[in-house]
Write a protein that holds these residues in place. Structure first.
Motif, PDB file in Angstrom:
ATOM      1  N   LEU B 149     -18.480 -12.436   6.930  1.00  9.06           N
ATOM      2  CA  LEU B 149     -18.094 -11.029   6.798  1.00  9.06           C
ATOM      3  C   LEU B 149     -18.993 -10.135   7.644  1.00  9.06           C
ATOM      4  O   LEU B 149     -18.552  -9.110   8.162  1.00  9.06           O
ATOM      5  N   ASP B 152     -17.748 -10.649  11.292  1.00 10.45           N
ATOM      6  CA  ASP B 152     -16.566  -9.792  11.469  1.00 10.45           C
ATOM      7  C   ASP B 152     -16.984  -8.338  11.694  1.00 10.45           C
ATOM      8  O   ASP B 152     -16.499  -7.667  12.599  1.00 10.45           O
ATOM      9  N   ASN B 153     -17.864  -7.877  10.831  1.00  7.80           N
ATOM     10  CA  ASN B 153     -18.289  -6.475  10.865  1.00  7.80           C
ATOM     11  C   ASN B 153     -18.877  -6.108  12.211  1.00  7.80           C
ATOM     12  O   ASN B 153     -18.538  -5.082  12.818  1.00  7.80           O
ATOM     13  N   ASP B 156     -16.585  -6.030  15.530  1.00  6.84           N
ATOM     14  CA  ASP B 156     -15.575  -4.975  15.641  1.00  6.84           C
ATOM     15  C   ASP B 156     -16.214  -3.652  15.283  1.00  6.84           C
ATOM     16  O   ASP B 156     -16.242  -3.252  14.121  1.00  6.84           O
ATOM     17  N   SER B 158     -15.264  -0.705  15.823  1.00  6.69           N
ATOM     18  CA  SER B 158     -14.410   0.442  15.478  1.00  6.69           C
ATOM     19  C   SER B 158     -14.730   0.943  14.076  1.00  6.69           C
ATOM     20  O   SER B 158     -14.438   2.083  13.734  1.00  6.69           O
ATOM     21  N   HIS B 159     -15.349   0.099  13.265  1.00  2.00           N
ATOM     22  CA  HIS B 159     -15.674   0.555  11.906  1.00  2.00           C
ATOM     23  C   HIS B 159     -16.752   1.633  11.898  1.00  2.00           C
ATOM     24  O   HIS B 159     -16.933   2.331  10.907  1.00  2.00           O
ATOM     25  N   LEU B 163     -17.044   3.985   8.676  1.00  2.00           N
ATOM     26  CA  LEU B 163     -18.091   3.637   7.718  1.00  2.00           C
ATOM     27  C   LEU B 163     -19.411   4.337   8.052  1.00  2.00           C
ATOM     28  O   LEU B 163     -20.231   4.563   7.172  1.00  2.00           O
ATOM     29  N   ALA B 302     -20.518  -2.052   1.750  1.00  2.00           N
ATOM     30  CA  ALA B 302     -19.103  -2.377   1.998  1.00  2.00           C
ATOM     31  C   ALA B 302     -18.872  -3.887   1.935  1.00  2.00           C
ATOM     32  O   ALA B 302     -17.887  -4.353   1.353  1.00  2.00           O
ATOM     33  N   LEU B 303     -19.786  -4.656   2.505  1.00  2.00           N
ATOM     34  CA  LEU B 303     -19.571  -6.108   2.563  1.00  2.00           C
ATOM     35  C   LEU B 303     -19.800  -6.761   1.203  1.00  2.00           C
ATOM     36  O   LEU B 303     -19.146  -7.752   0.870  1.00  2.00           O
ATOM     37  N   LEU B 306     -16.614  -6.311  -0.378  1.00  2.00           N
ATOM     38  CA  LEU B 306     -15.617  -7.187   0.243  1.00  2.00           C
ATOM     39  C   LEU B 306     -15.796  -8.637  -0.210  1.00  2.00           C
ATOM     40  O   LEU B 306     -14.822  -9.364  -0.423  1.00  2.00           O
ATOM     41  N   ILE B 324      -8.489  -5.073  18.278  1.00  2.00           N
ATOM     42  CA  ILE B 324      -9.926  -4.915  18.031  1.00  2.00           C
ATOM     43  C   ILE B 324     -10.562  -6.180  17.459  1.00  2.00           C
ATOM     44  O   ILE B 324     -11.776  -6.335  17.478  1.00  2.00           O
ATOM     45  N   ASP B 325      -9.736  -7.098  16.952  1.00  2.00           N
ATOM     46  CA  ASP B 325     -10.266  -8.296  16.305  1.00  2.00           C
ATOM     47  C   ASP B 325     -10.424  -9.473  17.257  1.00  2.00           C
ATOM     48  O   ASP B 325     -10.819 -10.565  16.817  1.00  2.00           O
ATOM     49  N   LEU B 329     -12.171 -12.895  16.083  1.00  2.00           N
ATOM     50  CA  LEU B 329     -11.398 -14.137  15.932  1.00  2.00           C
ATOM     51  C   LEU B 329     -11.988 -15.245  16.802  1.00  2.00           C
ATOM     52  O   LEU B 329     -12.026 -16.413  16.391  1.00  2.00           O
TER      53      LEU B 329
ATOM     54  N   HIS C  51      -5.662  -5.400   6.768  1.00  2.00           N
ATOM     55  CA  HIS C  51      -6.466  -5.866   7.896  1.00  2.00           C
ATOM     56  C   HIS C  51      -7.559  -6.818   7.447  1.00  2.00           C
ATOM     57  O   HIS C  51      -7.487  -8.015   7.659  1.00  2.00           O
ATOM     58  N   ARG C  52      -8.543  -6.299   6.724  1.00  2.00           N
ATOM     59  CA  ARG C  52      -9.659  -7.152   6.285  1.00  2.00           C
ATOM     60  C   ARG C  52      -9.908  -7.031   4.798  1.00  2.00           C
ATOM     61  O   ARG C  52     -11.000  -7.284   4.309  1.00  2.00           O
ATOM     62  N   ARG C  53      -8.901  -6.580   4.057  1.00  4.31           N
ATOM     63  CA  ARG C  53      -8.926  -6.570   2.591  1.00  4.31           C
ATOM     64  C   ARG C  53      -9.864  -5.550   1.972  1.00  4.31           C
ATOM     65  O   ARG C  53     -10.189  -5.624   0.783  1.00  4.31           O
ATOM     66  N   PHE C  54     -10.339  -4.582   2.739  1.00  8.58           N
ATOM     67  CA  PHE C  54     -11.231  -3.579   2.165  1.00  8.58           C
ATOM     68  C   PHE C  54     -10.471  -2.795   1.088  1.00  8.58           C
ATOM     69  O   PHE C  54      -9.305  -2.460   1.268  1.00  8.58           O
ATOM     70  N   PRO C  55     -11.128  -2.492  -0.050  1.00 14.56           N
ATOM     71  CA  PRO C  55     -10.425  -1.742  -1.102  1.00 14.56           C
ATOM     72  C   PRO C  55     -10.033  -0.345  -0.612  1.00 14.56           C
ATOM     73  O   PRO C  55     -10.897   0.428  -0.193  1.00 14.56           O
ATOM     74  N   GLY C  69     -11.382   3.113   4.585  1.00 13.24           N
ATOM     75  CA  GLY C  69     -12.764   3.492   4.833  1.00 13.24           C
ATOM     76  C   GLY C  69     -13.521   2.537   5.731  1.00 13.24           C
ATOM     77  O   GLY C  69     -14.680   2.797   6.075  1.00 13.24           O
ATOM     78  N   TYR C  70     -12.894   1.420   6.097  1.00 18.27           N
ATOM     79  CA  TYR C  70     -13.603   0.447   6.932  1.00 18.27           C
ATOM     80  C   TYR C  70     -13.217   0.628   8.406  1.00 18.27           C
ATOM     81  O   TYR C  70     -14.077   0.907   9.246  1.00 18.27           O
ATOM     82  N   HIS C  71     -11.916   0.505   8.748  1.00 20.69           N
ATOM     83  CA  HIS C  71     -11.515   0.613  10.153  1.00 20.69           C
ATOM     84  C   HIS C  71     -10.409   1.637  10.388  1.00 20.69           C
ATOM     85  O   HIS C  71      -9.838   1.690  11.472  1.00 20.69           O
ATOM     86  N   PRO C  85      -6.577   1.456  14.516  1.00 19.95           N
ATOM     87  CA  PRO C  85      -7.510   1.909  15.555  1.00 19.95           C
ATOM     88  C   PRO C  85      -7.301   1.171  16.884  1.00 19.95           C
ATOM     89  O   PRO C  85      -6.871   0.024  16.906  1.00 19.95           O
ATOM     90  N   GLN C  87      -5.249   1.216  19.351  1.00 15.93           N
ATOM     91  CA  GLN C  87      -3.963   0.921  19.986  1.00 15.93           C
ATOM     92  C   GLN C  87      -2.898   1.788  19.348  1.00 15.93           C
ATOM     93  O   GLN C  87      -3.043   2.276  18.229  1.00 15.93           O
TER      94      GLN C  87
END
Lengths: 347, 347, 347
Positions: B149, B152-153, B156, B158-159, B163, B302-303, B306, B324-325, B329, C51-55, C69-71, C85, C87
């Motif tokens: 996680l 991932d953070n 990318d 863009s967060h 955040l 945040a993580l 998550l 953005i991923d 990936l 996207h990444r399951r953020f609440p 709140g994440y991306h 974000p 695109q």
């Protein structure tokens, strides 16, 4: 494979802990409610109502009966339900298990397994704890570790040097070899360490007044699973018991542990220290109580850590054992054998 | 399938964390005790005694040796047991694993896997952290989340806009497309975002003194599994590196993360910020330390949330990924491949 | 076998709890984010970004849209993603589940199962809660116990005598037999206890001003799974409803519970008390609010204990049931049948 033998006597509590208040304690994973009748007899019942499993320990005593705090199901001292709400007929099967209990040597002993096999003659003795020729201090510390770790701990006192330095540990404890005897028939393990010329640790110098080096004997007598006795003898260097067996010039301390599994991963760690000197000296009592409790808590801290290590470990981890572990390994063998015997009876 | 590659170098600690006190840290699920010898060499040993598994970190140093705090088993810097209680003979097999360690770029790196494969030349570099041409602030925050996680953070950014708004995030970070390059052979991933005309976030305006809009480059260079570098370049709008490659009119910040799994569900999140300007300015150092720590803690919060979401999720949950991923990936693919390679070697 | 029926309406919240702040609540194990649109309509969406399951509940509202709140993934009130974000193209599959919600009788009801089967006509009614002819106090207490334990609790009010003595319990509640009716077709259970000559508990004497003994009726009407109604009638001894059905000389209290599983082992325990007397008397409102909350918390304490007992119990434990349990056993049967029906539809 279960991790404890059920057809054995275990210490459930000190007699002083059980009174006219309902008292909950889990023994071998079984939640039990304890109380005394109006005439003072200890009673032990399964701690859940037959109706909706509410803990009886969260209930009230009415004379010698427990009235469930949820819906009022009422039980006598045998666990038989004698009243239910909203109807006169009490179902014949309404009964909670009761456990045999025996009060002896200041302890309340309980039998969790098959009641038909509960032979009170087999309860091992620790007579000093209720003997006016001795002065005793005692307590119980909850241990967040499996009981086997406490058995290991007590069977190998070389740890006193490292874990209890400044209290009961001196260099001689770790460096003096032990002798181990195993009574296969009576299932008792004896581990002895006789130090002829040793430093006197604070625990004994302050309580006995001895100055200078001492002869110090540690004679362990373990009655698996529950009762551990440490006959501790302290005397000036060279002072030995007389030929007739009497030993008036030495100080004797009987250290007693009762090792009672609460669950598979927690233990009731009962400890008592009985001495045959300074019987009326409250200062000595207070010193020994505080010091022994500190020593027990040092063990608790270490064993709680160890439990986490062992619980996180993959199965099949191979420990390394040496001479000091002879008694501990025999104890493990006896405990395993007791459990296997019960499994065979069942099969 | 394991969730981390063992035959890789990981950052275990900052060099400053390891000294003459025993220091416990779990890396890839392995409890390890660290210390320095009297001559300053870092040592890493498995953190459990061969005898009864007591944590060596709960023990004492005697010169360069560890003396177990439970029964006194004594180990040298190679993990070989050199003394045991109650007997002179030390069993030949008495030894705890030792781990290769290398101190480099202010970090202590450790190798958990097969020691025969520990090629120190493969440790990726973050030279700024120990370069007098840079001023560095750094720290480590414990993360109650799996390391993937955090990967991932960081892959990318863009967060940052959502955040870390008010700190390092501005609208342009999320809206500017990225370019991603993947070096399959050297196993490095590059993600770049060059903003030509962007708002200057507080993190950079207050540290550099720049006013007005900026050109802001974010060039990520991730060396899986552990080392993440963010080359950050800030300059007034229109100011670019010179033709000869020099770049005297820009501010450069090298943001370094070391991502070290503690367990399958927790991570050591090492972060460092090295700058090539205001080298002696303690105020700037303090500002960047506090601000970057705040940003890291926003990620940690945040993580940690998550992790709970992911841990509670049924298997087979399908995420949705977009442009953005791409870097993230690729990172997942590399990490998976590293683990699979180890599985094949084993089989 | 699942432990709750999904194709049913459940109370998610009081209407007053949902506003222009994002509000997270888990219902039947599903994390859901609730809010109101600018025009006041309640919205319920799955609480995790595609996207990444953020609440999403840790995010922000922008008008009627949630911005993650994440991306920054942005969702409209139907759960459709309308912006991402970096695109312009939003993937067609980017959407989070939305849940049917209905606001009725002061509650926000939600439907977790198959939306095609969400027939709002089937929501059971508790009209007193939004009726100006009644004064209502209400609250919600979180329960760390499976919802079945709360159903058991409410279906058998004989526990009032033991658990709520001094508040709503008197000896007559436990000793008066009940009558139970089960409407198999409409799936409603009725349990009645009419006490002709009973002690008046503090809850009713202080709120009504009645002195002396009373006639006290408890008429339960349970609409499984979620809505429980207790029609409570209090009057001086001998005062009965008139022949025409009117009942002007009695006090009526409508006690309403909504029983909503949060997870398999926790429950949202909504409670409300509506009365048809002393409508403007704030003192009576405050008294009933505090007292009923105390009573609910007595249940919460008992059921939290019971949950631990039940969770630790081996499967196949056999409870003992008596007459007072007739309604509770019928409730269990209905709940089981609802779940089985869903399983059959699926198979």
């Amino acid at each position: 494979m279960p991790t404890f033998a059920r057809n054995q006597w275990y210490v459930a509590a000190y007699g002083r802990e059980i009174g006219r208040e309902l008292f909950a304690r889990t023994i071998l994973g079984e939640p039990i409610v304890f109380y005394r009748t109006e005439t003072g007899e200890p009673v032990a019942l399964a701690d859940r109502c037959v109706h909706r499993r509410f803990p009886l320990s969260e209930s009230n005593l009415d004379g010698d009966r427990i009235v469930c705090g949820y819906h009022g199901f009422t039980y006598d001292t045998t666990g038989t339900c004698v009243a239910v709400p909203g109807q006169n007929r009490v179902p014949r099967t309404a009964r909670v298990p009761s456990y045999p209990v025996i009060e002896q040597d200041s302890f309340v002993w309980v039998w969790i397994g098959d009641p038909a096999r509960a032979d009170t003659a087999r309860i091992p003795r620790a007579p000093w704890l209720a003997d006016s020729g001795y002065a005793t201090v005692s307590g119980m510390e909850p241990l967040a570790a499996r009981y086997e770790l406490l058995v290991d701990n007590l069977m190998d006192l070389s740890h006193e040097t490292y874990l209890h330095g400044g209290y009961i540990g001196t260099p001689e404890v770790a460096s003096t070899p032990i002798t181990t005897e195993v009574d296969e028939e009576r299932e008792i393990i004896y581990v002895s360490r006789h130090m002829d010329d040793a430093e006197c640790p604070a625990f004994y110098s302050k309580s006995t007044g001895l100055e200078g080096r001492i002869t110090r004997w540690q004679d362990i007598e373990y009655h698996p699973p529950c009762l551990y006795l440490l006959h501790s003898r302290i005397a000036p260097v060279g002072v030995l018991p007389r030929e007739d067996g009497s030993d008036p010039d030495a100080f004797h301390v009987e250290v007693v542990y009762a090792i009672t599994p609460e669950t598979e991963h927690s233990t009731h760690d009962f400890w008592a220290v009985a001495r045959d000197f300074a019987l009326k000296d409250e200062g000595v009592s207070e010193f020994l109580r505080e010091n022994n409790r500190t020593v027990v808590l040092q063990d608790v801290t270490a064993l709680d850590i160890l439990e986490k290590v062992v619980a996180a470990e993959a199965d099949g981890y191979q420990e390394l054992s040496i001479n000091i572990d002879t008694g501990g390994l025999a104890a493990r063998r006896f405990l395993k054998r007791m459990i296997e015997r019960e499994q065979e009876v069942r099969a």
